[in-house]
Scaffold this active site. Structure first.
Site, PDB file in Angstrom:
ATOM      1  N   MET A 183      11.032 -20.755  58.055  1.00 15.26           N
ATOM      2  CA  MET A 183      12.158 -20.663  57.118  1.00 15.26           C
ATOM      3  C   MET A 183      11.827 -21.426  55.840  1.00 15.26           C
ATOM      4  SD  MET A 183      15.607 -20.409  59.372  1.00 15.26           S
ATOM      5  CE  MET A 183      15.848 -22.121  59.685  1.00 15.26           C
ATOM      6  N   GLY A 184      10.544 -21.694  55.623  1.00 16.23           N
ATOM      7  CA  GLY A 184      10.129 -22.372  54.399  1.00 16.23           C
ATOM      8  C   GLY A 184      10.314 -23.874  54.478  1.00 16.23           C
ATOM      9  N   LEU A 222       8.011 -26.093  53.864  1.00 13.09           N
ATOM     10  CA  LEU A 222       6.899 -26.343  54.787  1.00 13.09           C
ATOM     11  C   LEU A 222       6.419 -27.787  54.731  1.00 13.09           C
ATOM     12  CD1 LEU A 222       4.871 -23.065  54.208  1.00 13.09           C
ATOM     13  CD2 LEU A 222       6.762 -23.503  55.777  1.00 13.09           C
ATOM     14  N   HIS A 223       6.128 -28.321  55.915  1.00 15.55           N
ATOM     15  CA  HIS A 223       5.550 -29.666  56.039  1.00 15.55           C
ATOM     16  C   HIS A 223       4.300 -29.551  56.909  1.00 15.55           C
ATOM     17  CE1 HIS A 223       7.442 -29.479  59.950  1.00 15.55           C
ATOM     18  NE2 HIS A 223       8.628 -29.318  59.379  1.00 15.55           N
ATOM     19  N   GLU A 224       3.688 -30.692  57.160  1.00  6.84           N
ATOM     20  CA  GLU A 224       2.426 -30.695  57.916  1.00  6.84           C
ATOM     21  C   GLU A 224       2.558 -30.006  59.283  1.00  6.84           C
ATOM     22  OE1 GLU A 224      -0.968 -31.468  57.786  1.00  6.84           O
ATOM     23  OE2 GLU A 224      -0.505 -31.327  55.672  1.00  6.84           O
ATOM     24  N   HIS A 227       4.317 -27.325  60.037  1.00  2.00           N
ATOM     25  CA  HIS A 227       4.092 -25.879  59.832  1.00  2.00           C
ATOM     26  C   HIS A 227       2.608 -25.609  59.586  1.00  2.00           C
ATOM     27  CE1 HIS A 227       8.383 -26.170  58.310  1.00  2.00           C
ATOM     28  NE2 HIS A 227       8.479 -25.172  59.167  1.00  2.00           N
ATOM     29  N   ASP A 242      10.618 -26.886  68.798  1.00  2.00           N
ATOM     30  CA  ASP A 242      11.743 -26.027  69.178  1.00  2.00           C
ATOM     31  C   ASP A 242      11.405 -25.405  70.528  1.00  2.00           C
ATOM     32  OD1 ASP A 242      13.423 -26.226  66.708  1.00  2.00           O
ATOM     33  OD2 ASP A 242      11.570 -25.509  65.812  1.00  2.00           O
ATOM     34  N   GLN A 301      13.429 -22.447  71.840  1.00  2.65           N
ATOM     35  CA  GLN A 301      13.124 -21.256  71.029  1.00  2.65           C
ATOM     36  C   GLN A 301      11.809 -20.628  71.477  1.00  2.65           C
ATOM     37  OE1 GLN A 301      13.579 -20.804  66.569  1.00  2.65           O
ATOM     38  NE2 GLN A 301      11.455 -21.446  66.606  1.00  2.65           N
TER      39      GLN A 301
HETATM   40  O1  PAF Z   1      11.727 -22.015  63.841  1.00  3.81           O
HETATM   41  C1  PAF Z   1      12.104 -21.479  62.769  1.00  3.81           C
HETATM   42  O2  PAF Z   1      11.782 -21.903  61.666  1.00  3.81           O
HETATM   43  C2  PAF Z   1      13.004 -20.253  62.855  1.00  3.81           C
HETATM   44  O3  PAF Z   1      13.889 -20.331  63.932  1.00  3.81           O
HETATM   45  C3  PAF Z   1      12.216 -18.930  62.880  1.00  3.81           C
HETATM   46  C4  PAF Z   1      11.381 -18.816  64.131  1.00  3.81           C
HETATM   47  C5  PAF Z   1      11.341 -18.829  61.636  1.00  3.81           C
HETATM   48  C6  PAF Z   1      13.198 -17.745  62.872  1.00  3.81           C
HETATM   49  O4  PAF Z   1      14.017 -17.759  61.751  1.00  3.81           O
END
Ligand code: PAF
Length: 273
Positions: free
Chosen positions: A25-26, A28-30, A32, A145, A148
């Site tokens: 979802m943008g 971004l940090h280390e 990601h 997460d 998730q």
């Molecule tokens: O983990 C996330 O950043 C979000 O839940 C994802 C997987 C990009 C879905 O929007």
């Protein structure tokens, strides 16, 4: 690096050598970027997406104020050798009200789902749509997460999607705080307090290692420790790693998951035990 917002244009670039995909979802940090580096080990080409998904925010959550840092995100992805960035606007990914949604399993109503109704429906729906657009061979999700990751993994298996799901380890600040875009909401004093969540989970892990098997009491004790330090805990629970079911006494592959509010910021974390 190509930044593409249009699905038809994206399709002309996804054919060819297999793609490893990092949905984001943008902001971004280390953390990601570590997922991007992991993705590079799994396929010759890496694609990322940047899309703040309204469907996974419940009313009153931070959809509007979620940090949007598109230009610096693209610079970071380019520096990591990402080939494609899919960055649709809402009208492209949701050109009409999304009436067909992914109905996730009962696990989606527990832990995070208990406090964020329809969160996993929103996540599963957008992830499936992103998979359909990007058509990756594999996709990388962070263990931060944890629930998730499990739900996406199950969705891919149950819907027979030809996509390998790769799990990335959680990156932490030197004081133990898991990296998260939402850490930016913390005041200086909250930032100093925030690593307590990880410490409390680590303490529960140590108790499990000593043989503690009163899982519910352990969770309640952890929540009391957070509350005593001024947090508002949503849950701290011990679950089985494999399926996030409540563990039996003899289970050994466990994970302790927690979520709590510190001031106006809700943080989540977990530790495998
Ligand atoms: O983990 C996330 O950043 C979000 O839940 C994802 C997987 C990009 C879905 O929007």
């Amino acid at each position: 690096m190509r930044v593409i917002s249009d699905i038809a244009a994206l399709r002309t670039h996804t054919a060819g050598a297999p793609l490893a995909f990092v949905p984001t979802m943008g902001n971004l940090h280390e953390g990601h970027l570590s997922l991007v580096r992991l993705a590079r080990q799994h396929a010759p080409r890496v694609a990322a997406s940047i899309f703040v998904n309204r469907l996974q925010f419940v009313p009153g959550e931070d959809f509007e104020r979620y940090p949007r840092t598109f230009d610096s995100d693209c610079e970071k992805l380019a520096a990591e050798g990402v080939e494609l960035v899919f960055a649709p606007d809402e009208g492209t990914l949701y050109p009409e009200p999304q009436l067909y949604v992914v109905e996730p399993p009962p696990l989606a109503n527990e832990l995070e789902g208990k406090f964020r109704p329809r969160f996993f429906q929103g996540v599963s729906t957008v992830v499936l749509k992103l998979f359909n657009c990007v058509q990756p061979a594999c996709a990388v999700f962070g263990k931060k997460d944890y629930q998730q990751l499990m739900i996406v993994r199950d969705m891919v298996r149950q819907l027979n999607l030809p996509i390998a799901i790769v799990a990335g380890e959680t990156l932490r600040a030197p004081d133990g705080l898991a990296l998260s875009s939402r850490n930016g909401y913390l005041s200086a004093s909250e930032r100093a307090e925030a690593p307590r969540l990880q410490r409390v989970l680590q303490h529960a892990k140590a108790r499990l290692a000593e043989g503690e098997r009163a899982f519910d009491a352990l969770g309640r004790e952890a929540m009391r420790a957070l509350a005593a330090a001024g947090w508002e805990p949503d849950y701290v629970e011990v679950r089985r790693r494999a399926d996030l079911a409540a563990p039996e006494r003899g289970d050994t592959q466990l994970v302790v998951l927690g979520a709590a509010r510190l001031g106006g910021t809700r943080l989540i974390d977990n530790v495998e035990a």
